[in-house]
Design a protein around this motif. Sequence first.
Motif, PDB file in Angstrom:
ATOM      1  N   LYS A   2       0.829  -1.205   0.000  1.00 40.08           N
ATOM      2  CA  LYS A   2       0.000   0.000   0.000  1.00 40.08           C
ATOM      3  C   LYS A   2       0.862   1.252   0.000  1.00 40.08           C
ATOM      4  N   ARG A   5       2.130   1.996  -3.533  1.00 37.37           N
ATOM      5  CA  ARG A   5       1.093   2.609  -4.364  1.00 37.37           C
ATOM      6  C   ARG A   5       0.984   4.098  -4.068  1.00 37.37           C
ATOM      7  N   GLY A   9       1.809   7.063  -6.665  1.00 41.66           N
ATOM      8  CA  GLY A   9       0.783   8.078  -6.881  1.00 41.66           C
ATOM      9  C   GLY A   9       1.322   9.486  -6.707  1.00 41.66           C
ATOM     10  N   SER A  12       3.516  10.337  -9.584  1.00 50.30           N
ATOM     11  CA  SER A  12       2.698  10.634 -10.770  1.00 50.30           C
ATOM     12  C   SER A  12       2.150  12.052 -10.730  1.00 50.30           C
ATOM     13  N   ALA A  53      -4.638   8.719 -12.539  1.00 50.54           N
ATOM     14  CA  ALA A  53      -4.193   7.419 -12.022  1.00 50.54           C
ATOM     15  C   ALA A  53      -3.490   7.574 -10.677  1.00 50.54           C
ATOM     16  N   GLY A  57      -4.845   5.985  -7.381  1.00 43.66           N
ATOM     17  CA  GLY A  57      -3.915   5.080  -6.710  1.00 43.66           C
ATOM     18  C   GLY A  57      -3.728   5.418  -5.243  1.00 43.66           C
ATOM     19  N   ARG A  61      -5.796   2.928  -2.421  1.00 47.59           N
ATOM     20  CA  ARG A  61      -4.623   2.063  -2.302  1.00 47.59           C
ATOM     21  C   ARG A  61      -4.897   0.783  -1.544  1.00 47.59           C
ATOM     22  N   SER A  67      -6.532  -0.538  -7.868  1.00 46.27           N
ATOM     23  CA  SER A  67      -5.274  -0.854  -8.552  1.00 46.27           C
ATOM     24  C   SER A  67      -5.500  -1.071 -10.041  1.00 46.27           C
ATOM     25  N   SER A  70      -6.327   2.345 -11.747  1.00 46.33           N
ATOM     26  CA  SER A  70      -5.095   3.120 -11.940  1.00 46.33           C
ATOM     27  C   SER A  70      -4.247   2.518 -13.059  1.00 46.33           C
ATOM     28  N   GLY A  71      -4.128   1.202 -13.059  1.00 46.22           N
ATOM     29  CA  GLY A  71      -3.376   0.537 -14.120  1.00 46.22           C
ATOM     30  C   GLY A  71      -3.968   0.802 -15.495  1.00 46.22           C
ATOM     31  N   TYR A  74      -3.009   4.396 -16.487  1.00 50.80           N
ATOM     32  CA  TYR A  74      -1.596   4.430 -16.887  1.00 50.80           C
ATOM     33  C   TYR A  74      -1.398   3.800 -18.259  1.00 50.80           C
ATOM     34  N   PHE A 105       0.968  -1.534 -10.796  1.00 47.40           N
ATOM     35  CA  PHE A 105      -0.367  -1.483 -10.194  1.00 47.40           C
ATOM     36  C   PHE A 105      -1.177  -2.731 -10.508  1.00 47.40           C
TER      37      PHE A 105
END
Length: 118
Positions: A2, A5, A9, A12, A53, A57, A61, A67, A70-71, A74, A105
């Motif tokens: 976690k 992630r 994040g 990002s 994302a 994320g 999380r 997940s 977010s994946g 991305y 992710f």
Amino acid sequence: MKTSRMVIGIISIVLFLIVSLQSCAAGVGNALADNGEVSGSAGFLLALCMLVAGIVGIAARKSKTGSFVSGGFYTFGGLLGMANAGSYSDLRIWSGLSFIFALVFIIMGIRQKEKRLD
């Protein structure tokens, strides 16, 4: 897992600022050169995907679904950037990084155990 992630994040969200500024400069360069490329716009859309994302994320999380969402963002941003890179060569680097984040992710989402509500 976690914590990683959350770190990705935050990275990002910071990368959103960098990529969006570079993309604006590339877009202005494309407009001045009148070469018909859309790499600046694609870079800005990649930056937005990374921002969304990253926020998802961080916020989700602890959730398996978060997940995968977010994946997906991305991955979408990475595909968009790779397809429209053109003369903005840094966009390939940011797209590759987006694919790496997506892979992390998605693997974390697969490995995460779902809590049962028995």
